[in-house]
Design a protein around this motif. Structure first.
Motif: not given
Length: 142
Positions: A109-126
């Motif tokens: 987290y310190a080096w690369f960061g953190r986001r709330e719900s950072c990754f949610i799948s793209p529609a094409s790969l759902r």
């Protein structure tokens, strides 16, 4: 099918998932948020406390549950060359591999960061992602 339970809030983890998607030999990985009920249930079912995901992700392949460096090495077996060749790292003693993994994981987290719900799948790969109801596609980590 290989199931990868990963920290969706971690930018580095999300980028690693995108890397796997871009370099898989075939589409045999399924991705699950570590912070979802499914992720928690899988940890418990495999004999782990769900807080495991604070320092590792988990890979499930048939009846095997792998964490830390063993999980990473198993994912390498699913990738195209030259990335697949990284499985030679299995010859490095596990205690050393896991120490390096834990060192990096605790600082991600310190080096690369953190986001709330950072990754949610793209529609094409759902279909490759197990997501909670009501999630929407977000492109973060690119």
């Amino acid at each position: 099918m290989i199931r990868i339970v990963f920290d969706t809030d971690c930018v580095a983890c999300s980028r690693f998932v995108r890397f796997v998607l871009d370099h898989e030999i075939d589409a045999r990985c399924q991705f699950i948020s570590a912070w979802s009920q499914t992720g928690s249930d899988l940890a418990i079912r495999q004999g782990h406390d769900p807080r495991l995901y604070e320092i590792s992700f988990m890979v499930l392949d048939r009846d095997r549950a792998l964490v830390k460096s063993d999980a990473v090495l198993h994912i390498f077996t699913s990738l195209k060359a030259p990335w697949r060749w990284l499985i030679v790292l299995k010859y490095v003693p596990k205690v050393l591999r896991d120490a390096v993994y834990t060192f990096l994981a605790r600082r991600r987290y310190a080096w690369f960061g953190r986001r709330e719900s950072c990754f949610i799948s793209p529609a094409s790969l759902r279909e490759r992602f197990v997501e909670p109801e009501g999630s929407r596609p977000v492109d973060c980590g690119r």
